[in-house]
Design a protein around this motif. Structure first.
Motif, PDB file in Angstrom:
ATOM      1  N   GLY A  45       0.776  -1.237   0.000  1.00  0.00           N
ATOM      2  CA  GLY A  45       0.000   0.000   0.000  1.00  0.00           C
ATOM      3  C   GLY A  45       0.799   1.274   0.000  1.00  0.00           C
ATOM      4  O   GLY A  45       0.367   2.288  -0.532  1.00  0.00           O
ATOM      5  N   ARG A  46       1.983   1.256   0.626  1.00  0.00           N
ATOM      6  CA  ARG A  46       2.844   2.455   0.656  1.00  0.00           C
ATOM      7  C   ARG A  46       4.294   1.995   0.630  1.00  0.00           C
ATOM      8  O   ARG A  46       4.670   1.039   1.312  1.00  0.00           O
ATOM      9  CB  ARG A  46       2.574   3.280   1.911  1.00  0.00           C
ATOM     10  CG  ARG A  46       3.482   4.500   2.024  1.00  0.00           C
ATOM     11  CD  ARG A  46       3.305   5.224   3.352  1.00  0.00           C
ATOM     12  NE  ARG A  46       2.079   5.989   3.400  1.00  0.00           N
ATOM     13  CZ  ARG A  46       1.191   5.935   4.398  1.00  0.00           C
ATOM     14  NH1 ARG A  46       1.395   5.101   5.408  1.00  0.00           N
ATOM     15  NH2 ARG A  46       0.115   6.690   4.388  1.00  0.00           N
ATOM     16  N   SER A  99      -1.554   1.182  -5.277  1.00  0.00           N
ATOM     17  CA  SER A  99      -2.920   1.260  -5.786  1.00  0.00           C
ATOM     18  C   SER A  99      -3.988   1.202  -4.683  1.00  0.00           C
ATOM     19  O   SER A  99      -4.981   1.947  -4.771  1.00  0.00           O
ATOM     20  CB  SER A  99      -3.156   0.174  -6.839  1.00  0.00           C
ATOM     21  OG  SER A  99      -2.849  -1.104  -6.347  1.00  0.00           O
ATOM     22  N   PRO A 100      -3.863   0.369  -3.636  1.00  0.00           N
ATOM     23  CA  PRO A 100      -4.936   0.378  -2.629  1.00  0.00           C
ATOM     24  C   PRO A 100      -5.021   1.682  -1.865  1.00  0.00           C
ATOM     25  O   PRO A 100      -6.124   2.124  -1.520  1.00  0.00           O
ATOM     26  CB  PRO A 100      -4.582  -0.792  -1.711  1.00  0.00           C
ATOM     27  CG  PRO A 100      -3.125  -1.028  -1.921  1.00  0.00           C
ATOM     28  CD  PRO A 100      -2.849  -0.661  -3.349  1.00  0.00           C
ATOM     29  N   LEU A 101      -3.884   2.327  -1.619  1.00  0.00           N
ATOM     30  CA  LEU A 101      -3.916   3.599  -0.910  1.00  0.00           C
ATOM     31  C   LEU A 101      -4.498   4.703  -1.796  1.00  0.00           C
ATOM     32  O   LEU A 101      -5.301   5.532  -1.339  1.00  0.00           O
ATOM     33  CB  LEU A 101      -2.515   3.976  -0.429  1.00  0.00           C
ATOM     34  CG  LEU A 101      -2.413   5.239   0.434  1.00  0.00           C
ATOM     35  CD1 LEU A 101      -3.365   5.180   1.622  1.00  0.00           C
ATOM     36  CD2 LEU A 101      -0.975   5.432   0.913  1.00  0.00           C
ATOM     37  N   GLU A 121       4.108 -10.852   4.830  1.00  0.00           N
ATOM     38  CA  GLU A 121       4.678  -9.584   5.289  1.00  0.00           C
ATOM     39  C   GLU A 121       3.948  -8.399   4.666  1.00  0.00           C
ATOM     40  O   GLU A 121       3.640  -7.409   5.348  1.00  0.00           O
ATOM     41  CB  GLU A 121       6.169  -9.521   4.937  1.00  0.00           C
ATOM     42  CG  GLU A 121       6.837  -8.222   5.385  1.00  0.00           C
ATOM     43  CD  GLU A 121       8.282  -8.134   4.933  1.00  0.00           C
ATOM     44  OE1 GLU A 121       8.832  -7.015   4.958  1.00  0.00           O
ATOM     45  OE2 GLU A 121       8.860  -9.168   4.556  1.00  0.00           O
ATOM     46  N   GLU A 122       3.673  -8.506   3.373  1.00  0.00           N
ATOM     47  CA  GLU A 122       2.974  -7.420   2.691  1.00  0.00           C
ATOM     48  C   GLU A 122       1.549  -7.275   3.216  1.00  0.00           C
ATOM     49  O   GLU A 122       1.056  -6.156   3.408  1.00  0.00           O
ATOM     50  CB  GLU A 122       2.942  -7.696   1.185  1.00  0.00           C
ATOM     51  CG  GLU A 122       4.307  -7.815   0.540  1.00  0.00           C
ATOM     52  CD  GLU A 122       5.049  -6.494   0.534  1.00  0.00           C
ATOM     53  OE1 GLU A 122       4.849  -5.702  -0.397  1.00  0.00           O
ATOM     54  OE2 GLU A 122       5.838  -6.265   1.467  1.00  0.00           O
ATOM     55  N   ALA A 128      -2.152  -3.072   8.656  1.00  0.00           N
ATOM     56  CA  ALA A 128      -1.811  -1.970   9.560  1.00  0.00           C
ATOM     57  C   ALA A 128      -2.154  -0.626   8.939  1.00  0.00           C
ATOM     58  O   ALA A 128      -2.625   0.291   9.628  1.00  0.00           O
ATOM     59  CB  ALA A 128      -0.323  -2.040   9.904  1.00  0.00           C
ATOM     60  N   LEU A 129      -1.939  -0.503   7.641  1.00  0.00           N
ATOM     61  CA  LEU A 129      -2.197   0.764   6.955  1.00  0.00           C
ATOM     62  C   LEU A 129      -3.669   1.151   7.028  1.00  0.00           C
ATOM     63  O   LEU A 129      -4.008   2.323   7.194  1.00  0.00           O
ATOM     64  CB  LEU A 129      -1.749   0.646   5.496  1.00  0.00           C
ATOM     65  CG  LEU A 129      -1.901   1.876   4.603  1.00  0.00           C
ATOM     66  CD1 LEU A 129      -1.038   3.028   5.110  1.00  0.00           C
ATOM     67  CD2 LEU A 129      -1.514   1.530   3.168  1.00  0.00           C
ATOM     68  N   PHE A 130      -4.558   0.143   6.928  1.00  0.00           N
ATOM     69  CA  PHE A 130      -5.992   0.429   6.872  1.00  0.00           C
ATOM     70  C   PHE A 130      -6.726   0.006   8.137  1.00  0.00           C
ATOM     71  O   PHE A 130      -7.947  -0.145   8.126  1.00  0.00           O
ATOM     72  CB  PHE A 130      -6.603  -0.271   5.662  1.00  0.00           C
ATOM     73  CG  PHE A 130      -6.150   0.284   4.349  1.00  0.00           C
ATOM     74  CD1 PHE A 130      -6.380   1.613   4.026  1.00  0.00           C
ATOM     75  CD2 PHE A 130      -5.474  -0.510   3.438  1.00  0.00           C
ATOM     76  CE1 PHE A 130      -5.964   2.141   2.816  1.00  0.00           C
ATOM     77  CE2 PHE A 130      -5.047   0.001   2.225  1.00  0.00           C
ATOM     78  CZ  PHE A 130      -5.299   1.340   1.914  1.00  0.00           C
ATOM     79  N   ALA A 131      -6.011  -0.147   9.229  1.00  0.00           N
ATOM     80  CA  ALA A 131      -6.613  -0.663  10.464  1.00  0.00           C
ATOM     81  C   ALA A 131      -7.762   0.201  10.959  1.00  0.00           C
ATOM     82  O   ALA A 131      -8.704  -0.302  11.582  1.00  0.00           O
ATOM     83  CB  ALA A 131      -5.548  -0.791  11.550  1.00  0.00           C
TER      84      ALA A 131
END
Length: 285
Positions: A45-46, A99-101, A121-122, A128-131
């Motif tokens: 995501g980033r 792309s998801p972000l 891992e990804e 975590a990014l979209f928690a």
């Protein structure tokens, strides 16, 4: 780890893919009704551009960074650069949004995104990014299988008649990937025929893609459009000479929306012999 995503963040292939993605999302937002997005191979995501591998390849310097500061860019490219800047401090580019972000940035309150990533891992980074974003569901699973499992989209309080599916696999075994993509598209079109389907593909030599295009044009989609950016001549011996987007059921006049970006990208990031292509494989009847 999805090395293609991590090492090549912000390169010419990402630019084309994400310009098209954001233009598709903006077209969906032109109507008030909610939509659903499925990202089948989402990555983390980033991506930090200062990371060790990103510094080694420095591909953002030959991709997205070539566009900053240019005057007279078409609106579709300005929109893309604003989205990249939104994930960075003012006046700096330290991270590149995947792309998801980018999709999540574009969602409205009643729209939804499902992002799939198989690598543990990804997937953990993506979760975590979209928690704290209730609009986004992260699935640690195979993206192709998710097409069967998650489509047509269902929600307790929302009916999604419209949406977008982005298929962006790593192409680790390139020749084996295209049959999987075609099978996924056939399955997906049967399940959710009104959706727009966007497939990113690498270009080494275009003639090797002709069977894929023929089979894609025969799928039961209303229309099929290809948009390509080749940054080197087709006969260059380098590993990645360009990339393209196969778009099934794109929005009305989407080719006109995307067309102004392609020659600008060719001139900004291409070498001698660079070229573009925007062509209907199947036009709406």
């Amino acid at each position: 780890m999805n090395y293609r995503h991590a090492f090549h963040a912000g390169n010419h292939a990402d630019v084309l893919k994400h310009v098209a993605l954001l233009a598709l999302l903006d077209a969906l937002k032109a109507k008030d009704s909610p939509f659903f997005v499925l990202d089948t191979h989402a990555g983390r995501g980033r991506y930090l551009l200062g990371g060790e591998e990103s510094r080694k390849t420095a591909e953002a310097e030959t991709g997205v960074l070539k566009l900053f500061g240019q005057a007279g860019l078409p609106d579709v490219l300005k929109r893309y650069l604003r989205a990249v800047e939104a994930d960075n401090p003012v006046g700096a580019l330290v991270a590149y949004p995947g792309s998801p972000l980018l999709a999540a940035q574009a969602l409205r309150e009643h729209d939804r995104l499902a992002a799939c990533e198989l690598q543990p891992e990804e997937a953990a980074e993506l979760k975590a990014l979209f928690a704290r974003d209730p609009r986004v569901a992260v699935h640690a699973r195979d993206g192709y299988a998710a097409i069967k499992a998650l489509l047509p989209p269902k929600a307790r309080d929302t009916k999604f008649a419209r949406g977008l599916v982005l298929i962006d696999p790593p192409y680790e075994a390139q020749d084996a990937e295209y049959p999987r993509i075609l099978a996924a598209l056939e399955e997906g079109l049967a399940r959710w025929p009104n959706a727009t389907w966007a497939v990113w593909y690498p270009i080494k030599q275009r003639r090797s893609l002709l069977p894929f295009f023929r089979k894609a044009a025969a799928l039961p989609a209303k229309s099929a459009l290809v948009a390509e950016l080749q940054v080197r001549p087709d006969d260059s011996p380098l590993r990645l000479n360009g990339s393209g987007m196969l778009l099934l059921n794109p929005p009305w006049r989407f080719d006109a929306a995307l067309a102004p970006a392609l020659p600008v990208l060719r001139d900004a990031v291409g070498e001698t012999g660079a070229s573009t292509r925007l062509e209907w494989l199947k036009a709406s009847s």
